[in-house]
Design an enzyme around this catalytic site. Structure first.
Site, mmCIF file in Angstrom:
data_model
loop_
_atom_site.group_PDB
_atom_site.id
_atom_site.type_symbol
_atom_site.label_atom_id
_atom_site.label_comp_id
_atom_site.label_asym_id
_atom_site.label_seq_id
_atom_site.Cartn_x
_atom_site.Cartn_y
_atom_site.Cartn_z
ATOM 1 N N TRP A 155 0.757 -1.085 0.170
ATOM 2 C CA TRP A 155 -0.161 0.083 0.050
ATOM 3 C C TRP A 155 0.976 1.240 -0.108
ATOM 4 C CZ3 TRP A 155 1.590 2.457 3.933
ATOM 5 C CH2 TRP A 155 2.145 1.738 5.164
ATOM 6 N N ASN A 156 2.114 1.169 0.412
ATOM 7 C CA ASN A 156 2.897 2.353 0.618
ATOM 8 C C ASN A 156 3.249 3.229 -0.812
ATOM 9 O OD1 ASN A 156 4.842 0.426 -0.108
ATOM 10 N ND2 ASN A 156 6.271 1.205 1.246
ATOM 11 N N GLU A 255 11.289 -8.419 -2.832
ATOM 12 C CA GLU A 255 11.653 -7.177 -2.277
ATOM 13 C C GLU A 255 11.061 -6.893 -0.800
ATOM 14 O OE1 GLU A 255 11.429 -3.621 -1.042
ATOM 15 O OE2 GLU A 255 10.476 -3.009 -2.636
ATOM 16 N N CYS A 289 10.368 1.186 2.465
ATOM 17 C CA CYS A 289 11.294 0.096 2.954
ATOM 18 C C CYS A 289 12.740 0.589 2.957
ATOM 19 C CB CYS A 289 10.964 -1.288 1.999
ATOM 20 S SG CYS A 289 11.335 -0.910 0.100
ATOM 21 N N GLU A 386 12.303 -2.896 11.952
ATOM 22 C CA GLU A 386 11.915 -1.949 10.951
ATOM 23 C C GLU A 386 11.075 -1.199 11.170
ATOM 24 O OE1 GLU A 386 11.085 -1.835 6.102
ATOM 25 O OE2 GLU A 386 10.512 -3.748 7.179
#
Length: 485
Positions: A155-156, A255, A289, A386
């Site tokens: 979604w980012n 990824e 990310c 993260e």
């Protein structure tokens, strides 16, 4: 959706084999800035996902047999339409994802650039001839499309993450099925509408939207007609999908998550480093990310860097991304903001010092204030996880060897950054960082012509560049005998 001028871009069901296919039940798409329902989308499930794969299989042969020039012409029309509708596509992103309009416009241009670039790169898929050991033989290597490609995207970056994968797949001669995040399905469906307008044949580009992550994920990773599976998302989910894909030995590219170090050496241009950290850390409210996750500053310049960094962060304007002048938007969900706050609290409880932010913003429950925490060590919560949010933990160090060891002390290996004007140090540190991508005196590293991807538990494979195109092609060796008379 009054902000979108072309109402035809607003689609509310899956796109399969050139048709808009309604699912079984509706789900809401919510604007994270104000929790207003933007649209109701008809959700697909396992049945529709299987139908999309079969449509992609049926369309594969004809698409693969087209010349690279033919495919490029269609893709170029797709690119042109994306740029013609940049403002509408950006508005859709801001409405469903929350990022400020200026960032959303940048995402559209970035996503479109992959379609433009791969349209041309597809014309340069070269093979090889190999010297044979016998006079009556000729040895050749050709490249062919891997086949039907299935994908799950996050979604980012709801436009660019699809465009980056689909562009390489279509340029290689593959057909494509994507399941976008149900949090941001409208961007994917708008891409499908423009693909149809551009003349992408039925079945070549398919979008299935739905909330059944487990069921749809199993179909996309295990269906026998899928030759390659590609995923962008968390390492935890990636491991599950990777295991599922292994049952049929599919080609896979992943990824996954990151824990990017951002290193400021004493010989750095501090003003440039502050701006680089600001862009890398707080773009998309820290929900990328590759954003800086741990900021390492050499002890001798720590006080000066931190003072400049606090001033820069304090100048960010928080609010609804549709509002002019806002450069810092919401997090995707209230739960995401709460998770980031817990990481901050755990670090403060362990001895970290809060310099700025550190709480849910008055702008709303989805907004977390841009936050700076000092006195952090590499074993604290903010450094080990993260963050995926707007929090900058600062760790000081003394020597180059020390910071390299700290930076590499993680299972992740996606992106890293450092600032230095010492040419010897530039080479030593760039080669010593155990990451797939390194930004040197630069906080934004993504580029269509460069290979994007990580090492260790940050994934495998590359996107963008000639290497990304190769990930969608099979190498075939031809041995031709009987040449000698």
């Amino acid at each position: 959706m009054q902000q979108v001028n072309d109402a035809g871009l607003i689609k509310l069901s899956s796109f399969i084999n050139g048709q808009w296919v309604k699912g079984q039940s509706a789900f809401d798409v919510v604007n994270p800035a104000n929790q207003h329902v933007v649209a109701q989308v008809m959700g697909a499930g396992v049945v529709e996902t299987e139908a999309a794969i079969l449509a992609a299989k049926a369309a594969l042969s004809a698409w693969a047999q087209r010349t690279a020039n033919d495919r490029a012409a269609i893709m170029r029309r797709w690119f042109d339409l994306m740029m013609q509708h940049q403002e509408d596509l950006a508005s859709i992103i801001t409405l469903e994802q929350g990022k400020p309009l200026a960032e959303a416009r940048g995402e559209i241009a970035y996503g479109a650039s992959f379609i433009d670039w791969f349209a041309e790169e597809g014309k340069r898929v070269y093979g090889d001839t190999i010297p044979a050991a016998a006079a009556d033989k000729r040895l050749l290597v050709i490249k062919q499309p891997v086949g039907v490609v299935a994908s799950i995207t996050p979604w980012n970056f709801p436009n660019a993450m699809i465009a980056r994968k689909a562009a390489a797949a279509l340029a290689a001669g593959c057909t494509f099925v994507v399941r976008p995040s149900p949090l941001t399905p409208l961007s994917a469906l708008a891409l499908a509408e423009l693909a149809e307008r551009a003349g992408v044949p039925a079945g070549v580009f398919n979008v299935v939207v739905g909330e059944d992550a487990v069921g749809m994920g199993k179909v996309l990773t295990q269906h026998p007609d899928v030759a390659k599976f590609t995923f962008t998302g968390s390492t935890a989910v990636g491991k599950i999908l990777l295991a599922q894909a292994a049952s049929s030995v599919k080609r896979v590219s992943m990824e996954l998550g990151g824990n990017a170090p951002f290193i400021v050496f004493e010989d750095a241009d501090l003003d440039a480093a502050v701006q680089g950290a600001l862009l890398s850390k707080f773009r998309n409210a820290g929900q990328t990310c590759v954003c800086a996750n741990r900021i390492f500053v050499q002890q001798s310049v720590a006080q000066a860097f931190i003072a400049k960094f606090v001033d820069a962060v304090a100048a960010l304007t928080i609010g609804n991304g549709q509002t002019e002048g806002v450069n810092f938007g919401p997090m995707i969900t209230e739960q995401a903001a709460a998770s980031v706050h817990k990481l901050v609290q755990d670090t403060l409880d362990a001895g970290g010092k809060l310099l700025h932010g550190g709480k849910i913003s008055q702008a709303g429950s989805h907004f977390y204030e841009p936050t700076i925490v000092t006195d952090v060590s590499n074993d604290m919560a903010l450094a080990r996880n993260e963050i995926f949010g707007p929090v900058a933990p600062i760790i000081t160090f003394d020597t180059e060897a020390e910071v390299l060891a700290l930076a590499n002390d993680t299972e992740y290996g996606l992106a890293a950054y450092f600032y230095s004007r010492d040419i010897g140090r530039v080479w030593r540190v760039a080669e010593g960082l155990d990451y797939g991508m390194v930004g040197i005196n630069e906080g934004i590293i993504s580029n269509v012509a460069a290979p994007f991807g990580g090492v260790k538990q940050s994934g495998s494979g590359r996107e963008g560049s000639q290497y990304g195109l190769s990930d969608y092609m099979n190498i075939k060796y031809l041995c031709l005998g009987g040449i000698e008379a």
